[in-house]
Design an enzyme around this catalytic site. Structure first.
Site, mmCIF file in Angstrom:
data_model
loop_
_atom_site.group_PDB
_atom_site.id
_atom_site.type_symbol
_atom_site.label_atom_id
_atom_site.label_comp_id
_atom_site.label_asym_id
_atom_site.label_seq_id
_atom_site.Cartn_x
_atom_site.Cartn_y
_atom_site.Cartn_z
ATOM 1 N N HIS A 123 0.839 -1.203 0.000
ATOM 2 C CA HIS A 123 0.000 0.000 0.000
ATOM 3 C C HIS A 123 0.874 1.254 0.000
ATOM 4 O O HIS A 123 0.614 2.204 -0.746
ATOM 5 C CB HIS A 123 -0.876 0.048 1.264
ATOM 6 N N LYS A 160 -15.919 -7.896 3.557
ATOM 7 C CA LYS A 160 -14.877 -8.360 4.474
ATOM 8 C C LYS A 160 -15.280 -8.094 5.916
ATOM 9 O O LYS A 160 -15.987 -7.124 6.192
ATOM 10 C CB LYS A 160 -13.561 -7.612 4.196
ATOM 11 N N ARG A 162 -2.052 -6.225 -8.308
ATOM 12 C CA ARG A 162 -0.971 -7.169 -8.034
ATOM 13 C C ARG A 162 -0.878 -8.249 -9.101
ATOM 14 O O ARG A 162 0.161 -8.515 -9.645
ATOM 15 C CB ARG A 162 -1.174 -7.819 -6.659
ATOM 16 N N SER A 182 -3.139 -7.679 3.197
ATOM 17 C CA SER A 182 -3.395 -7.469 4.625
ATOM 18 C C SER A 182 -3.818 -8.764 5.297
ATOM 19 O O SER A 182 -3.454 -9.036 6.443
ATOM 20 C CB SER A 182 -4.499 -6.420 4.811
#
Ligand code: PNS
Length: 166
Positions: A17, A41, A90, A128
């Site tokens: 990040h 989430k 990514r 994360s």
């Protein structure tokens, strides 16, 4: 002024990040790092902690500010006059989800462009959730989180895992 938003859950912020945020801050006049809720989430860190960790990780940066919002990203962008959302990509696995979000945000706020920056090679695998999982089982998270917040991440996770979450 070209104002961009780097949105995310940041649960917690990772080295990946930080890399994207710093690169965005070189392209845009001002960047708002925006902590949002992702309804898909279950967040671990409270929003106040996520904000504090981001601020510690970034330190003093002239054109970067941190904020949080509990509503739609497209509405927040309209309210502050942002013209772009910056996200890191990514791998191909990120693409479908990010593409869907970009198109939804564009529909909700047609003035808003989403700009993707490719993740740096060393951060391609970082997430994360991986950080939380490694920490949960006592592993070393120092390669994944900015050094400035390493102790804080451990301490907050310890409190949360002992049942002290707010
Ligand atoms: O880091 P994440 O979890 O991939 O970020 C996703 C996030 C928080 C940017 C996204 O869930 C979001 O924008 N949440 C705010 C609500 C919203 O605007 N949803 C519509 C976008 S499709």
């Amino acid at each position: 002024m070209n104002l961009a938003i780097c949105p995310g859950s940041f649960d917690p912020i990772t080295r990946g990040h930080v890399d994207i945020i710093r690169r965005a801050s070189k392209i845009f006049d001002k960047v708002i790092v925006l902590v949002l809720t992702n309804p898909n989430k279950k967040h671990t860190f409270p929003i106040s902690e996520r904000r504090r960790l981001i601020e510690s990780a970034l330190g003093e940066c002239e054109n970067i500010v941190v904020d949080s919002y509990s509503g739609l990203l497209a509405d927040y962008a309209k309210n502050v006059g942002a013209t772009a959302i910056v996200k890191g990509l990514r791998a191909m696995s990120d693409f479908e989800y990010e593409f869907q979000m970009a198109l939804t945000n564009k529909k909700l706020n047609p003035a808003l462009e989403t700009v993707f920056l490719t993740s740096s090679a060393e951060n391609m695998y970082l997430s994360s959730s991986m950080v939380r999982q490694v920490a949960l089982f006592g592993g070393d998270i120092s390669p994944f989180v900015p050094p400035e917040i390493l102790d804080d991440v451990h301490n907050v996770l310890k409190i949360i895992n002992q049942g002290g979450n707010e």
